[in-house]
Design an enzyme around this catalytic site. Structure first.
Site, PDB file in Angstrom:
ATOM      1  CG  ASP A  30      -3.359   6.214  -2.583  1.00 37.82           C
ATOM      2  OD1 ASP A  30      -2.687   5.278  -2.132  1.00 37.82           O
ATOM      3  OD2 ASP A  30      -4.614   6.182  -2.627  1.00 37.82           O
ATOM      4  CB  ILE A  31      -7.021   6.335  -6.591  1.00 41.74           C
ATOM      5  CG1 ILE A  31      -8.101   6.785  -7.558  1.00 41.74           C
ATOM      6  CG2 ILE A  31      -7.530   5.255  -5.649  1.00 41.74           C
ATOM      7  CD1 ILE A  31      -8.508   5.719  -8.563  1.00 41.74           C
ATOM      8  CG  ASN A  87       0.325  -0.307   4.718  1.00 32.89           C
ATOM      9  OD1 ASN A  87       0.720   0.082   5.816  1.00 32.89           O
ATOM     10  ND2 ASN A  87      -0.469   0.438   3.955  1.00 32.89           N
ATOM     11  N   GLY A  93      -3.443  -3.404   6.841  1.00 34.40           N
ATOM     12  CA  GLY A  93      -4.476  -3.018   5.882  1.00 34.40           C
ATOM     13  C   GLY A  93      -4.043  -3.144   4.440  1.00 34.40           C
ATOM     14  CG  HIS A 100       2.009  -0.219  -2.701  1.00 33.69           C
ATOM     15  ND1 HIS A 100       1.542  -1.501  -2.843  1.00 33.69           N
ATOM     16  CD2 HIS A 100       1.292   0.334  -1.690  1.00 33.69           C
ATOM     17  CE1 HIS A 100       0.578  -1.721  -1.957  1.00 33.69           C
ATOM     18  NE2 HIS A 100       0.416  -0.625  -1.243  1.00 33.69           N
ATOM     19  CG  HIS A 102       1.380   3.957   1.208  1.00 32.61           C
ATOM     20  ND1 HIS A 102       0.100   4.224   0.785  1.00 32.61           N
ATOM     21  CD2 HIS A 102       1.457   2.609   1.324  1.00 32.61           C
ATOM     22  CE1 HIS A 102      -0.574   3.085   0.658  1.00 32.61           C
ATOM     23  NE2 HIS A 102       0.229   2.092   0.986  1.00 32.61           N
TER      24      HIS A 102
HETATM   25  P1  AMP Z   1      -2.117  -0.747   0.621  1.00 28.03           P
HETATM   26  O1  AMP Z   1      -3.226  -0.684   1.628  1.00 28.03           O
HETATM   27  O2  AMP Z   1      -0.770  -0.492   1.211  1.00 28.03           O
HETATM   28  O3  AMP Z   1      -2.172  -2.013  -0.220  1.00 28.03           O
HETATM   29  O4  AMP Z   1      -2.372   0.483  -0.335  1.00 28.03           O
HETATM   30  C1  AMP Z   1      -2.907   0.412  -1.626  1.00 28.03           C
HETATM   31  C2  AMP Z   1      -3.144   1.833  -2.059  1.00 28.03           C
HETATM   32  O5  AMP Z   1      -3.396   1.845  -3.454  1.00 28.03           O
HETATM   33  C3  AMP Z   1      -4.338   2.507  -1.386  1.00 28.03           C
HETATM   34  O6  AMP Z   1      -3.901   3.669  -0.692  1.00 28.03           O
HETATM   35  C4  AMP Z   1      -5.277   2.837  -2.558  1.00 28.03           C
HETATM   36  O7  AMP Z   1      -5.948   4.058  -2.391  1.00 28.03           O
HETATM   37  C5  AMP Z   1      -4.304   2.877  -3.719  1.00 28.03           C
HETATM   38  N1  AMP Z   1      -4.870   2.594  -5.032  1.00 28.03           N
HETATM   39  C6  AMP Z   1      -5.666   1.560  -5.379  1.00 28.03           C
HETATM   40  N2  AMP Z   1      -5.973   1.618  -6.687  1.00 28.03           N
HETATM   41  C7  AMP Z   1      -5.344   2.704  -7.180  1.00 28.03           C
HETATM   42  C8  AMP Z   1      -5.264   3.307  -8.479  1.00 28.03           C
HETATM   43  N3  AMP Z   1      -5.899   2.792  -9.546  1.00 28.03           N
HETATM   44  N4  AMP Z   1      -4.529   4.430  -8.616  1.00 28.03           N
HETATM   45  C9  AMP Z   1      -3.879   4.971  -7.554  1.00 28.03           C
HETATM   46  N5  AMP Z   1      -3.909   4.447  -6.318  1.00 28.03           N
HETATM   47  C10 AMP Z   1      -4.635   3.334  -6.128  1.00 28.03           C
END
Ligand code: AMP
Ligand code: ZN
Length: 114
Positions: A30-31, A87, A93, A100, A102
């Protein structure tokens, strides 16, 4: 999905720090990590959300869940423990509409989550 950030990662159009990949799923860091280990596991095929799953997605979802343990091993948290979270919707959120999981670990995780 042309504007989907995770489809772009799957296609190699946006860089990501890969942890694991096979013919059906991709796992990458995760970024914006919420724990020392925070890996996202995504299906290569665009599925919008856990709320949009159909019977046709059963095999890939089983595969994704089965990938969690090897991903945790590669990320170094299989022995210490980890949490796998999906989520759904505003209160959770949700930010990215490509399904995906986590995978979080590397520290004691509080329960219930915030
Ligand atoms: P959610 O809130 O469950 O939709 O989580 C989306 C996740 O994607 C968040 O934890 C972000 O930090 C992560 N995210 C968004 N863009 C990227 C990216 N380019 N590379 C890796 N993680 C990302
Ligand atoms: Zn997508």
């Amino acid at each position: 999905m042309p504007d989907c950030i995770f489809c772009k990662i799957v296609a190699g159009q946006i860089p990501a720090k890969l942890v694991y990949q096979d013919e059906q799923v991709l796992a990458f860091h995760d970024i914006s990590p919420g724990a020392p280990v925070h890996v996202l596991i995504v299906p290569r095929r665009h599925i919008e959300s856990l709320a949009a799953l159909t019977e046709e997605d059963a095999a890939v979802m089983g595969h994704l869940l089965a990938a969690a343990e090897p991903v945790a091993q590669l990320a170094g948290v299989a022995a210490s423990g980890y949490r796998v979270v999906f989520n759904v919707g505003r209160d959770a959120g949700i930010a990215v509409y490509h399904l995906h999981a986590h995978l979080l670990g590397g520290r004691k995780l509080s329960w219930p989550p915030g």
